[in-house]
Write a protein that holds these residues in place. Structure first.
Motif, short mmCIF file in Angstrom:
data_model
loop_
_atom_site.label_atom_id
_atom_site.label_comp_id
_atom_site.label_asym_id
_atom_site.label_seq_id
_atom_site.Cartn_x
_atom_site.Cartn_y
_atom_site.Cartn_z
N ASP A 61 0.87 0.44 -4.86
CA ASP A 61 1.24 1.24 -3.79
C ASP A 61 -0.04 1.46 -3.00
N SER A 62 -0.78 0.55 -2.45
CA SER A 62 -1.58 0.51 -1.39
C SER A 62 -1.07 0.90 -0.04
N ALA A 63 -2.18 1.11 1.02
CA ALA A 63 -1.74 1.36 2.23
C ALA A 63 -0.97 -0.20 2.82
N ALA A 64 -1.69 -1.24 2.40
CA ALA A 64 -0.79 -2.73 2.76
C ALA A 64 0.35 -2.68 2.24
N HIS A 65 0.72 -2.42 0.91
CA HIS A 65 1.82 -2.46 0.48
C HIS A 65 2.81 -1.65 1.09
N SER A 66 2.47 -0.29 1.40
CA SER A 66 3.54 0.66 2.00
C SER A 66 3.86 -0.16 3.42
N ARG A 67 2.89 -0.69 4.05
CA ARG A 67 3.41 -1.30 5.49
C ARG A 67 4.40 -2.53 5.21
N LEU A 68 4.28 -3.24 4.21
CA LEU A 68 5.17 -4.16 3.83
C LEU A 68 6.40 -3.57 3.34
#
Length: 280
Positions: free
Chosen positions: A14-21
């Protein structure tokens, strides 16, 4: 059997990049429905919404961008959960090609896992429901529903109805660590348990194992078919599962002698029952 909702929490994924995806995947599925995605959801709520949209989406062509985004999300979450295999299971001293493992079946890196499906074969459609059918479809991705829909379309073309109790179908595992999923519809028990119920449950296990063997699969993880909302008593279900599997592994069926089976359980009661049946 029930298992926690594996699609909602992502752990280290659950990283920022994951959240954007996740947000982008929600946007695409909402766009299909002609709706606007909710604004300002926190990452956990956003991921729960994506799972709900996946659970309720009807079969149909999938947007290539969605497939790419979904694949990145699910693969990252699978890595964050980690995997287990036959080597992590506890081998039965009674039958050394049967073993017990307690945990989330969507983590098992085996040739096939068994899904306790319903007769529509399209996955649990209740958003976020904590059943194994929902967990497997949510972790595998929407291509799993498409593969099941193809099977059902072929049945309709042949003049057949819903998937019968006690039979099995095979699909790829898509984003699961398992290469394949074996889908079987177990018996529904409401009221007194009958010999017909017992025979149907044994048939589900035999069908899964026979189908796996016919495809050259060597490691299969069996779940506790019919013991959740389908109401089959857990103690008798465990006895049938182990005895049916042992008989198949010891039979002359092609491929049976090379197969190893993991009984996957999630709850403490099922673990105790299978320990007794496996002599652990």
């Amino acid at each position: 059997m029930t298992t926690p909702a594996t699609g909602n929490g992502t752990g280290k994924a659950d990283s920022a990049a994951h959240s954007r995806l996740v947000r982008r995947a929600v946007e695409i599925l909402c766009s299909e429905e002609g709706t606007e995605p909710p604004a300002d959801l926190d990452p956990g709520a956003q991921r729960a919404l994506l799972r709900a949209l996946m659970n309720t989406r009807e079969p149909g062509p999938l947007d290539p961008e969605y497939l790419e985004v979904e694949g990145t999300i699910l693969d990252a979450e699978a890595r964050a959960r980690g995997t287990a295999s036959w080597e992590n299971a506890e081998v039965s001293p009674i039958h050394p090609r049967m073993a017990l493992w307690r945990g989330d079946i969507t983590r098992l890196a085996v040739d096939a896992i068994v899904n306790a499906a319903n007769s529509a074969l399209l996955g649990c459609r209740v958003p976020g429901h904590a059943c194994i059918d929902n967990a497997i479809h949510s972790a595998a991705g929407l291509q799993l529903r498409e593969a099941c829909a193809t099977i059902m379309a072929q049945r309709r073309a042949a003049g057949l109805g819903p998937e019968p109790t006690g039979e099995a179908e095979i699909t790829p595992g898509f984003h699961l660590p398992a290469r394949h999923v074996l889908h079987t519809v177990g018996p529904i028990v409401s009221g007194r348990l009958t010999d017909a119920h017992r025979a149907a449950l044994a048939s589900s296990y035999r069908s899964c194992l026979g189908l796996a063997a016919s495809h050259g699969l060597r490691t299969v993880a069996l779940c506790c078919v019919s013991t959740g909302v389908f109401g089959f008593p857990q103690d008798q279900a465990a006895r049938i599962a182990v005895s049916t599997t042992a008989a198949f592994l010891d039979s002359a069926a092609p491929g049976a002698s090379r197969m190893r089976v993991v009984f996957d359980v999630f709850g403490a009661r099922d673990e105790g029952l299978y320990r007794r049946e496996l002599g652990l």
